[in-house]
Design an enzyme around this catalytic site. Structure first.
Site, short mmCIF file in Angstrom:
data_model
loop_
_atom_site.label_atom_id
_atom_site.label_comp_id
_atom_site.label_asym_id
_atom_site.label_seq_id
_atom_site.Cartn_x
_atom_site.Cartn_y
_atom_site.Cartn_z
N LYS A 179 0.49 -10.63 -9.33
CA LYS A 179 1.79 -10.26 -8.77
C LYS A 179 1.78 -10.48 -7.26
O LYS A 179 1.25 -9.68 -6.51
CB LYS A 179 2.13 -8.79 -9.06
CG LYS A 179 3.58 -8.50 -8.69
CD LYS A 179 3.85 -7.07 -8.34
CE LYS A 179 3.56 -6.72 -6.91
NZ LYS A 179 4.38 -7.38 -5.88
N GLY A 231 -3.62 -4.51 0.01
CA GLY A 231 -2.36 -4.12 0.62
C GLY A 231 -2.56 -2.90 1.49
O GLY A 231 -3.66 -2.63 1.97
N SER A 232 -1.49 -2.17 1.67
CA SER A 232 -1.53 -1.03 2.60
C SER A 232 -2.30 0.15 1.99
O SER A 232 -2.40 0.28 0.76
CB SER A 232 -0.11 -0.59 2.92
OG SER A 232 0.53 -0.17 1.74
N THR A 233 -2.78 1.00 2.86
CA THR A 233 -3.49 2.20 2.40
C THR A 233 -2.55 3.11 1.61
O THR A 233 -2.95 3.70 0.61
CB THR A 233 -4.13 2.92 3.60
OG1 THR A 233 -5.13 2.04 4.15
CG2 THR A 233 -4.79 4.23 3.21
N ALA A 235 0.04 2.32 -0.33
CA ALA A 235 0.19 1.83 -1.71
C ALA A 235 -1.14 1.96 -2.46
O ALA A 235 -1.15 2.30 -3.65
CB ALA A 235 0.66 0.38 -1.69
N GLY A 236 -2.23 1.71 -1.75
CA GLY A 236 -3.56 1.82 -2.38
C GLY A 236 -3.82 3.22 -2.91
O GLY A 236 -4.39 3.39 -3.99
N GLU A 253 -8.58 -3.20 -1.39
CA GLU A 253 -8.81 -3.73 -0.03
C GLU A 253 -7.61 -3.30 0.79
O GLU A 253 -6.51 -3.84 0.60
CB GLU A 253 -8.92 -5.26 -0.06
CG GLU A 253 -10.10 -5.78 -0.84
CD GLU A 253 -11.43 -5.55 -0.17
OE1 GLU A 253 -11.45 -5.11 0.99
OE2 GLU A 253 -12.46 -5.79 -0.82
N CYS A 288 -5.97 -7.58 8.35
CA CYS A 288 -6.42 -6.21 8.08
C CYS A 288 -7.65 -5.81 8.91
O CYS A 288 -7.82 -4.67 9.27
CB CYS A 288 -6.73 -6.09 6.60
SG CYS A 288 -7.81 -7.42 6.03
N GLU A 386 -2.45 1.65 11.86
CA GLU A 386 -2.49 0.20 11.78
C GLU A 386 -1.11 -0.36 12.16
O GLU A 386 -0.12 -0.04 11.51
CB GLU A 386 -2.85 -0.24 10.36
CG GLU A 386 -2.97 -1.72 10.22
CD GLU A 386 -3.28 -2.16 8.80
OE1 GLU A 386 -2.58 -1.71 7.88
OE2 GLU A 386 -4.21 -2.96 8.62
P1 NAD Z 1 2.00 -3.23 0.69
O1 NAD Z 1 1.00 -2.24 0.27
O2 NAD Z 1 3.35 -2.78 1.02
O3 NAD Z 1 2.19 -4.34 -0.46
C1 NAD Z 1 1.09 -5.07 -0.99
C2 NAD Z 1 1.42 -5.51 -2.39
O4 NAD Z 1 1.46 -4.36 -3.23
C3 NAD Z 1 2.77 -6.18 -2.56
O5 NAD Z 1 2.64 -7.16 -3.56
C4 NAD Z 1 3.65 -5.03 -3.02
O6 NAD Z 1 4.78 -5.49 -3.76
C5 NAD Z 1 2.71 -4.26 -3.90
N1 NAD Z 1 2.93 -2.83 -4.02
C6 NAD Z 1 3.36 -1.96 -3.08
N2 NAD Z 1 3.37 -0.71 -3.58
C7 NAD Z 1 2.91 -0.80 -4.85
C8 NAD Z 1 2.67 0.16 -5.88
N3 NAD Z 1 2.89 1.46 -5.70
N4 NAD Z 1 2.18 -0.27 -7.05
C9 NAD Z 1 1.94 -1.58 -7.25
N5 NAD Z 1 2.16 -2.53 -6.33
C10 NAD Z 1 2.64 -2.13 -5.14
O7 NAD Z 1 1.30 -4.03 1.87
P2 NAD Z 1 1.91 -5.21 2.73
O8 NAD Z 1 2.78 -4.64 3.77
O9 NAD Z 1 2.45 -6.28 1.83
O10 NAD Z 1 0.57 -5.82 3.38
C11 NAD Z 1 0.05 -5.35 4.57
C12 NAD Z 1 -1.10 -4.40 4.31
O11 NAD Z 1 -2.12 -5.04 3.57
C13 NAD Z 1 -1.74 -3.94 5.58
O12 NAD Z 1 -1.97 -2.55 5.54
C14 NAD Z 1 -3.07 -4.67 5.60
O13 NAD Z 1 -4.07 -4.07 6.32
C15 NAD Z 1 -3.39 -4.76 4.17
N6 NAD Z 1 -4.34 -5.85 3.93
C16 NAD Z 1 -5.64 -5.53 3.61
C17 NAD Z 1 -6.57 -6.54 3.43
C18 NAD Z 1 -8.00 -6.22 3.07
O14 NAD Z 1 -8.68 -7.11 2.58
N7 NAD Z 1 -8.49 -5.03 3.30
C19 NAD Z 1 -6.20 -7.86 3.57
C20 NAD Z 1 -4.89 -8.14 3.92
C21 NAD Z 1 -3.95 -7.12 4.08
#
Ligand code: NAD
Length: 479
Positions: A179, A231-233, A235-236, A253, A288, A386
């Site tokens: 996705k 993605g973001s902490t 959402a993680g 991650e 990130c 961040e």
């Molecule tokens: P985000 O968490 O908003 O979205 C990331 C992905 O998750 C998107 O595809 C989004 O649609 C999906 N998503 C969001 N909430 C969800 C949920 N509850 N359940 C399932 N899927 C969900 O993050 P973003 O704004 O797209 O990306 C930026 C973030 O990603 C930053 O915090 C950055 O540090 C992090 N990031 C981390 C790494 C790493 O390897 N540690 C690498 C790149 C980016």
């Protein structure tokens, strides 16, 4: 290349989506429509998971192929991606603002490198070994593929962060529902086309662009066996909570707020160059692991502030598709507004703005001028949260212990760098940093070594041989 797509890649075919909803992508530097794709819904996720499940459960299928046969298929996928590299890298840069040179390395070259690396790694992997048990009988220890993987990726490096999941996962024998993030869905169509061209069996890889609701549905789907998320902490944490309730394996991650520790012996003329820009402002600050907290010794504080300001103030901001550009736009208006909100916060909390803080005079695009704040205290918001944009905070420290204390005084622990002419000192400081990775006088992720975070930066590791374990179950058979 048609920028508007009407079908989703599910079960090895291009199928009509369940709803007429669409995702439209705007260019980061043009603010104009670049293209659109169907927005995946819960029904599409059901279809994709069913296809991945059937592919995984097929007794003669992907999971049961000899690793060497899977490796061949992964090399074919690498070939197919490499044939599309120009279109992929241009699309990524146009969508998220990543400079084209970086896109060529990260989004163009690395997915193929990872596919070939994991293909070769598992090719001769026996998958089962026999060891002497302690009870007088042999024990077979097997590594079996985990099953259907839900891979959810962000927009900042969509191709690479997909590959860090599917390359080791496919090599291990798992099947995937990928996705992508709504901001960068157009390049995911090219990835799906490459999967089709490589002739992977139907259902082994399915691609469903969708927003977070459909993503959350995918994470909790009863037929998913493992979740791999970048993605973001915030959402993680939600995804981890779902996976915790389901006892479903998950790798995360997440975000970072890494420190660049500048030691007092540093030769600033050498240190303040391209590697420092890459370590602190890679991908326009949308990386990130970026070392955005610059820890500077009090004894040389003004000198460091001047050197960082002059380096950052001299960067060329502009069109990400122009090879001379060093800093491109933010991926979206929302992201630009968020970064500007942090710049305002820095000002209102009393940090001293030494460079940037404005929008460059470009007619279109979600640009933020690279910005440096000095006299930042590690407790201020711009030092804790961040920002995910080109904003650096220079924080003073008294001695090496204080530098390590400040580096570790963070909710996050993903990256970090140490800048010094003394190798032994650099290693000593790096070993004391509470973080998943550290770079000495540069920061470049090496695909052969595990990458990931501690604390709020995540769970588990990607890259390196270790990443294959994310997609395997270990079974012992006592004879
Ligand atoms: P985000 O968490 O908003 O979205 C990331 C992905 O998750 C998107 O595809 C989004 O649609 C999906 N998503 C969001 N909430 C969800 C949920 N509850 N359940 C399932 N899927 C969900 O993050 P973003 O704004 O797209 O990306 C930026 C973030 O990603 C930053 O915090 C950055 O540090 C992090 N990031 C981390 C790494 C790493 O390897 N540690 C690498 C790149 C980016």
């Amino acid at each position: 290349m048609n920028p508007h797509h009407d079908a989703l890649f599910i079960g090895g075919r291009w199928v009509t989506p369940a709803s007429g909803e669409r995702i439209t992508v705007l260019g980061a530097s043009t603010e104009e429509i670049l293209g659109s794709v169907p927005a995946g819904t819960e029904k599409d996720m059901d279809a994709a998971v069913a296809a991945a499940r059937a592919a995984f459960d097929d007794p003669d299928g992907w999971a049961h192929w000899e690793p060497a046969r899977r490796a061949e298929a992964l090399h074919r996928l690498a070939d197919a991606l490499e044939r599309r590299v120009k279109d992929i890298t241009h699309l990524v840069s146009a969508q998220n603002g990543m400079t084209i040179g970086l896109s060529e390395q990260v989004e163009g070259a690395l997915p193929g490198v990872l596919l070939r690396y994991y293909a070769d790694l598992v090719r001769d992997e026996p998958g089962e070994s026999v060891r002497d048990g302690m009870l007088g009988a042999p024990v077979h220890v097997r590594r079996e593929p985990l099953g259907v993987v839900a891979a959810i990726v962000p927009w900042n490096a969509p191709q690479l962060l997909s590959a860090t999941k599917y390359a080791p996962g496919l090599a291990a024998g798992c099947t995937f529902v990928l996705k992508p993030s709504p901001e960068t869905v157009l390049d995911s169509v090219l990835f799906a086309e490459a999967v089709e061209e490589a002739g992977l069996p139907p259902g082994v890889v399915n691609v469903v662009p969708a927003g977070r609701e459909a993503g959350a549905y995918l994470v909790s789907h009863p037929d998913v066996d493992k979740v791999a998320f970048t993605g973001s902490t915030a959402a993680g944490r939600r995804i981890a909570a779902t996976c915790g309730a389901l006892l479903r394996p998950v790798t995360l991650e997440l975000g970072g707020k890494s420190a660049a520790v500048i030691l007092d012996d540093v030769d600033l003329a050498t240190a303040m160059s391209e590697p420092f820009v890459r370590a602190t402002l890679l991908a326009n600050g949308q990386a990130c692991f970026a070392s955005t907290r610059i820890l500077a010794p009090r004894s040389r504080y003004d000198e460091v502030v001047d050197a960082v300001a002059s380096l950052v103030g001299g960067l060329t901001v502009g069109d990400p598709l122009d090879p001379t550009t060093q800093v491109g736009p933010m991926a979206s208006a929302r992201q630009r507004d968020r970064v500007e909100g942090y710049i305002e916060k820095g000002r209102s909390e009393g940090a001293r703005l030494v460079v940037g803080g404005t929008r460059p005079s470009l007619e279109k695009g979600y640009y933020v001028t690279p910005t440096v704040f000095a006299d930042v205290d590690n407790t201020q918001v711009i030092a804790r949260e961040e920002i995910f944009g080109p904003v650096l905070a220079v924080i003073p420290y008294t001695d090496e212990d204080d530098a390590v204390r400040l580096a570790n005084d963070s909710e996050y622990g993903l990256g970090g760098t140490v800048w010094t002419d003394d190798d032994e000192r650099a290693l000593r400081v790096a070993r004391r940093m509470h973080t998943g990775t550290v770079g000495l006088n540069h920061y470049t992720v090496d695909p052969a070594a595990p990458f990931g975070g501690v604390k709020a930066s995540g769970l588990g590791r990607e890259f390196g041989p270790e990443a294959v374990f994310n997609y395997q179950q270990v079974k012992s058979i006592y004879r």
